[in-house]
Design a protein around this motif. Structure first.
Motif, mmCIF file in Angstrom:
data_model
loop_
_atom_site.group_PDB
_atom_site.id
_atom_site.type_symbol
_atom_site.label_atom_id
_atom_site.label_comp_id
_atom_site.label_asym_id
_atom_site.label_seq_id
_atom_site.Cartn_x
_atom_site.Cartn_y
_atom_site.Cartn_z
ATOM 1 N N PRO A 93 -3.624 -3.653 5.706
ATOM 2 C CA PRO A 93 -2.557 -3.641 6.680
ATOM 3 C C PRO A 93 -2.822 -2.669 7.828
ATOM 4 O O PRO A 93 -2.353 -2.860 8.929
ATOM 5 C CB PRO A 93 -1.322 -3.224 5.881
ATOM 6 C CG PRO A 93 -1.868 -2.510 4.699
ATOM 7 C CD PRO A 93 -3.202 -3.118 4.418
ATOM 8 N N ASP A 94 -3.552 -1.642 7.568
ATOM 9 C CA ASP A 94 -4.050 -0.750 8.605
ATOM 10 C C ASP A 94 -5.388 -0.219 8.101
ATOM 11 O O ASP A 94 -5.846 -0.598 7.036
ATOM 12 C CB ASP A 94 -3.061 0.377 8.918
ATOM 13 C CG ASP A 94 -2.657 1.168 7.688
ATOM 14 O OD1 ASP A 94 -3.519 1.441 6.833
ATOM 15 O OD2 ASP A 94 -1.476 1.509 7.576
ATOM 16 N N ALA A 95 -6.016 0.622 8.851
ATOM 17 C CA ALA A 95 -7.367 1.060 8.496
ATOM 18 C C ALA A 95 -7.392 2.047 7.327
ATOM 19 O O ALA A 95 -8.459 2.448 6.913
ATOM 20 C CB ALA A 95 -8.028 1.681 9.720
ATOM 21 N N VAL A 96 -6.227 2.399 6.776
ATOM 22 C CA VAL A 96 -6.191 3.449 5.775
ATOM 23 C C VAL A 96 -5.952 2.926 4.361
ATOM 24 O O VAL A 96 -6.477 3.455 3.405
ATOM 25 C CB VAL A 96 -5.091 4.481 6.131
ATOM 26 C CG1 VAL A 96 -5.002 5.576 5.091
ATOM 27 C CG2 VAL A 96 -5.362 5.064 7.502
ATOM 28 N N GLU A 97 -5.158 1.868 4.199
ATOM 29 C CA GLU A 97 -4.752 1.400 2.881
ATOM 30 C C GLU A 97 -5.369 0.056 2.520
ATOM 31 O O GLU A 97 -5.638 -0.746 3.393
ATOM 32 C CB GLU A 97 -3.232 1.208 2.838
ATOM 33 C CG GLU A 97 -2.429 2.448 2.996
ATOM 34 C CD GLU A 97 -0.960 2.131 2.897
ATOM 35 O OE1 GLU A 97 -0.527 1.695 1.811
ATOM 36 O OE2 GLU A 97 -0.263 2.295 3.904
ATOM 37 N N LEU A 98 -5.532 -0.172 1.226
ATOM 38 C CA LEU A 98 -5.895 -1.480 0.692
ATOM 39 C C LEU A 98 -4.761 -1.943 -0.212
ATOM 40 O O LEU A 98 -4.257 -1.163 -1.022
ATOM 41 C CB LEU A 98 -7.183 -1.413 -0.126
ATOM 42 C CG LEU A 98 -8.461 -1.049 0.606
ATOM 43 C CD1 LEU A 98 -9.609 -0.949 -0.391
ATOM 44 C CD2 LEU A 98 -8.782 -2.071 1.666
ATOM 45 N N TRP A 99 -4.349 -3.196 -0.074
ATOM 46 C CA TRP A 99 -3.304 -3.752 -0.927
ATOM 47 C C TRP A 99 -3.891 -4.888 -1.724
ATOM 48 O O TRP A 99 -4.519 -5.797 -1.158
ATOM 49 C CB TRP A 99 -2.165 -4.311 -0.093
ATOM 50 C CG TRP A 99 -1.365 -3.308 0.668
ATOM 51 C CD1 TRP A 99 -1.447 -1.954 0.616
ATOM 52 C CD2 TRP A 99 -0.344 -3.614 1.619
ATOM 53 N NE1 TRP A 99 -0.546 -1.393 1.468
ATOM 54 C CE2 TRP A 99 0.152 -2.387 2.100
ATOM 55 C CE3 TRP A 99 0.200 -4.782 2.103
ATOM 56 C CZ2 TRP A 99 1.166 -2.318 3.036
ATOM 57 C CZ3 TRP A 99 1.207 -4.710 3.043
ATOM 58 C CH2 TRP A 99 1.681 -3.487 3.499
ATOM 59 N N ARG A 103 -3.006 -10.156 13.964
ATOM 60 C CA ARG A 103 -4.290 -9.930 13.307
ATOM 61 C C ARG A 103 -4.061 -9.841 11.817
ATOM 62 O O ARG A 103 -2.977 -9.489 11.352
ATOM 63 C CB ARG A 103 -4.990 -8.707 13.844
ATOM 64 C CG ARG A 103 -4.508 -7.424 13.290
ATOM 65 C CD ARG A 103 -5.369 -6.264 13.723
ATOM 66 N NE ARG A 103 -5.213 -5.276 12.678
ATOM 67 C CZ ARG A 103 -5.265 -4.006 12.856
ATOM 68 N NH1 ARG A 103 -5.512 -3.513 14.029
ATOM 69 N NH2 ARG A 103 -5.090 -3.192 11.849
ATOM 70 N N LEU A 104 -5.106 -10.165 11.086
ATOM 71 C CA LEU A 104 -5.073 -10.098 9.638
ATOM 72 C C LEU A 104 -6.446 -9.670 9.173
ATOM 73 O O LEU A 104 -7.447 -10.271 9.542
ATOM 74 C CB LEU A 104 -4.707 -11.471 9.050
ATOM 75 C CG LEU A 104 -4.719 -11.596 7.544
ATOM 76 C CD1 LEU A 104 -3.636 -10.716 6.923
ATOM 77 C CD2 LEU A 104 -4.507 -13.039 7.142
ATOM 78 N N ARG A 151 -0.837 -17.927 3.089
ATOM 79 C CA ARG A 151 0.461 -17.844 3.772
ATOM 80 C C ARG A 151 0.367 -16.944 5.002
ATOM 81 O O ARG A 151 0.916 -17.249 6.058
ATOM 82 C CB ARG A 151 1.538 -17.338 2.823
ATOM 83 C CG ARG A 151 1.980 -18.375 1.816
ATOM 84 C CD ARG A 151 3.243 -17.970 1.093
ATOM 85 N NE ARG A 151 3.137 -16.696 0.395
ATOM 86 C CZ ARG A 151 2.725 -16.550 -0.863
ATOM 87 N NH1 ARG A 151 2.368 -17.602 -1.568
ATOM 88 N NH2 ARG A 151 2.674 -15.356 -1.409
ATOM 89 N N LEU A 152 -0.334 -15.826 4.879
ATOM 90 C CA LEU A 152 -0.480 -14.928 6.017
ATOM 91 C C LEU A 152 -1.331 -15.553 7.125
ATOM 92 O O LEU A 152 -1.033 -15.394 8.307
ATOM 93 C CB LEU A 152 -1.073 -13.598 5.568
ATOM 94 C CG LEU A 152 -0.140 -12.733 4.735
ATOM 95 C CD1 LEU A 152 -0.909 -11.580 4.101
ATOM 96 C CD2 LEU A 152 1.019 -12.226 5.566
ATOM 97 N N LEU A 153 -2.392 -16.261 6.736
ATOM 98 C CA LEU A 153 -3.219 -16.929 7.744
ATOM 99 C C LEU A 153 -2.413 -17.970 8.511
ATOM 100 O O LEU A 153 -2.509 -18.061 9.732
ATOM 101 C CB LEU A 153 -4.443 -17.588 7.096
ATOM 102 C CG LEU A 153 -5.558 -16.650 6.681
ATOM 103 C CD1 LEU A 153 -6.617 -17.411 5.881
ATOM 104 C CD2 LEU A 153 -6.195 -15.992 7.896
#
Length: 48
Positions: free
Chosen positions: A17-23, A3-4, A32-34
């Motif tokens: 990356p998880d429900a807590v942080e924004l990067w 998932r992305l 690239r991630l897709l």
């Protein structure tokens, strides 16, 4: 399971990356991630 999660805002693109942080991210990194979510050769059914 792969998932992305990405948030596209006026201030830029952010990875979640998880429900807590924004990067902070870039469109190139998101691309690239897709593409990394695509199935690998060994995950595809091969007809011989």
């Amino acid at each position: 399971m792969r998932r992305l999660e990405v948030l596209d805002t006026d201030g830029g693109v952010w990875l979640l990356p998880d429900a807590v942080e924004l990067w902070p991210s870039t469109p190139s990194m998101i691309f690239r991630l897709l593409t990394s979510l695509l199935p690998r050769d060994h995950e595809l059914a091969h007809d011989a």
